[in-house]
Scaffold this active site. Structure first.
Site: not given
Ligand SMILES: NC(=O)c1ccc[n+]([C@@H]2O[C@H](COP(=O)([O-])OP(=O)(O)OC[C@H]3O[C@@H](n4cnc5c(N)ncnc54)[C@H](OP(=O)(O)O)[C@@H]3O)[C@@H](O)[C@H]2O)c1
Length: 283
Positions: A67, A212-215, A220
């Site tokens: 990252y 990607f818990p929020l995709g 959403l």
């Molecule tokens: N193991 C793997 O291969 C892998 C791959 C990807 C990710 N990950 C891990 O998974 C974690 C979560 O994934 P992620 O951050 O990519 O995806 P996510 O949690 O599904 O979604 C994050 C996205 O949603 C937006 N968001 C967050 N809260 C929101 C809300 N309340 N309302 C509207 N939009 C919202 C964020 O934008 P804003 O910044 O504007 O809030 C960001 O664009 C990462 O931090 C990482 O640690 C692991």
């Protein structure tokens, strides 16, 4: 007396080996720059976000050497080292970033040894609480990669081992080599392709960390999620997180954000109870 439980603590706790964390964690990938490449625009704002995430009750932070690369781990240490009691940091190795849009697997033993040392240095730790093999490398036998991490665990550099982006078969193989306390795969209300892996984790009592818990924001937009959210006076993100928490007792969501407003909104989801009717509507 006022209730002292911080918001993210409302969903209860979960075990990662001998460690206990609140079930709603924090994904620290987005504290790096755009495309998870380079430094963020405002480094001090990201430090404040991380401190706020802990204060809100997120006791599990997920990061990785890739990252940035190297940025998320470095900012975590800048913001929180010496680490407060109760904070568990999970990092990962096994992916490299030769350029902005590339995430290449490297599961060679020599790479994993170097990667772990780099993470320890950036996080200012002698031992990582949770080290996750980021993704199987098709060019390297999976057993060689996991076996190397098991060796590093025996050497005292890793407390607990996890795997990421694995099939049920790979999880079984990893478990024959070492004790695996967590699996991190893509999963959310709109993408349940890894239901079989989640079922295996639920059965074995292994933490399932949905990435990607929020995709990445896409979950959403679902009409059903929006309808349930409106009926509960909640937001779609809160419903998506509450659905995950209700879906399996081993679920440890790690929503990611670079915004304090979203962080607060997401933390409050730990207290959101979905009724049987809500869950049926979201099934
Ligand atoms: N193991 C793997 O291969 C892998 C791959 C990807 C990710 N990950 C891990 O998974 C974690 C979560 O994934 P992620 O951050 O990519 O995806 P996510 O949690 O599904 O979604 C994050 C996205 O949603 C937006 N968001 C967050 N809260 C929101 C809300 N309340 N309302 C509207 N939009 C919202 C964020 O934008 P804003 O910044 O504007 O809030 C960001 O664009 C990462 O931090 C990482 O640690 C692991």
């Amino acid at each position: 007396m006022a209730d002292l439980l911080p918001p993210a603590g409302a969903a209860g706790t979960l075990r990662l080996g001998d460690l206990t964390v609140n079930r709603l964690g924090f994904g620290a990938m987005r504290v790096a720059g755009p495309d998870i490449w380079g430094d963020p625009k405002d480094r001090s704002a990201m430090r404040r976000l991380l401190v706020c995430a802990f204060e809100l009750g997120h006791t599990f932070f997920d990061t990785a050497d890739s990252y940035g690369p190297n940025v998320s781990e470095t900012i975590i240490a800048e913001a929180l080292h010496p680490y407060p009691a109760g904070l568990v940091i999970g990092t990962k190795g096994g992916l490299v970033r030769p350029s902005r849009h590339r995430w290449d697997e490297d599961g060679r033993p020599e790479h994993l040894r170097r990667a772990l040392d780099g993470s320890l240095k950036r996080l200012r730790l002698e031992r990582v609480d949770l080290y996750q093999f980021h993704a199987p490398d098709p060019k390297v036998p999976f057993a060689d990669s996991v076996g190397t991490l098991a060796e590093l665990q025996r050497a005292g550099k890793i407390r607990h081992l996890g795997v990421s982006n694995v099939t049920v078969k790979q999880l079984d193989e990893a478990r024959r080599i070492a004790t695996i306390v967590s699996v991190q795969n893509e999963y959310n209300i709109g993408n349940r392709a890894d239901d079989d892996v989640l079922a295996a984790c639920t059965k074995a009592g292994i933490a399932f960390i949905p990435w990607f818990p929020l995709g990445a924001g896409r979950a959403l937009g679902s009409a059903e999620v929006k309808r349930v959210a409106a009926s509960l006076n909640a937001t779609p993100a809160q419903v998506a997180i509450a659905w995950l928490l209700a879906h399996s007792p081993v679920m440890l969501p790690i929503p990611g954000t670079s915004s304090i407003a979203h962080l607060e909104e997401n933390a409050a989801a730990a207290a959101l109870q979905l009724s049987a009717t809500d869950l049926a509507a979201l099934a």
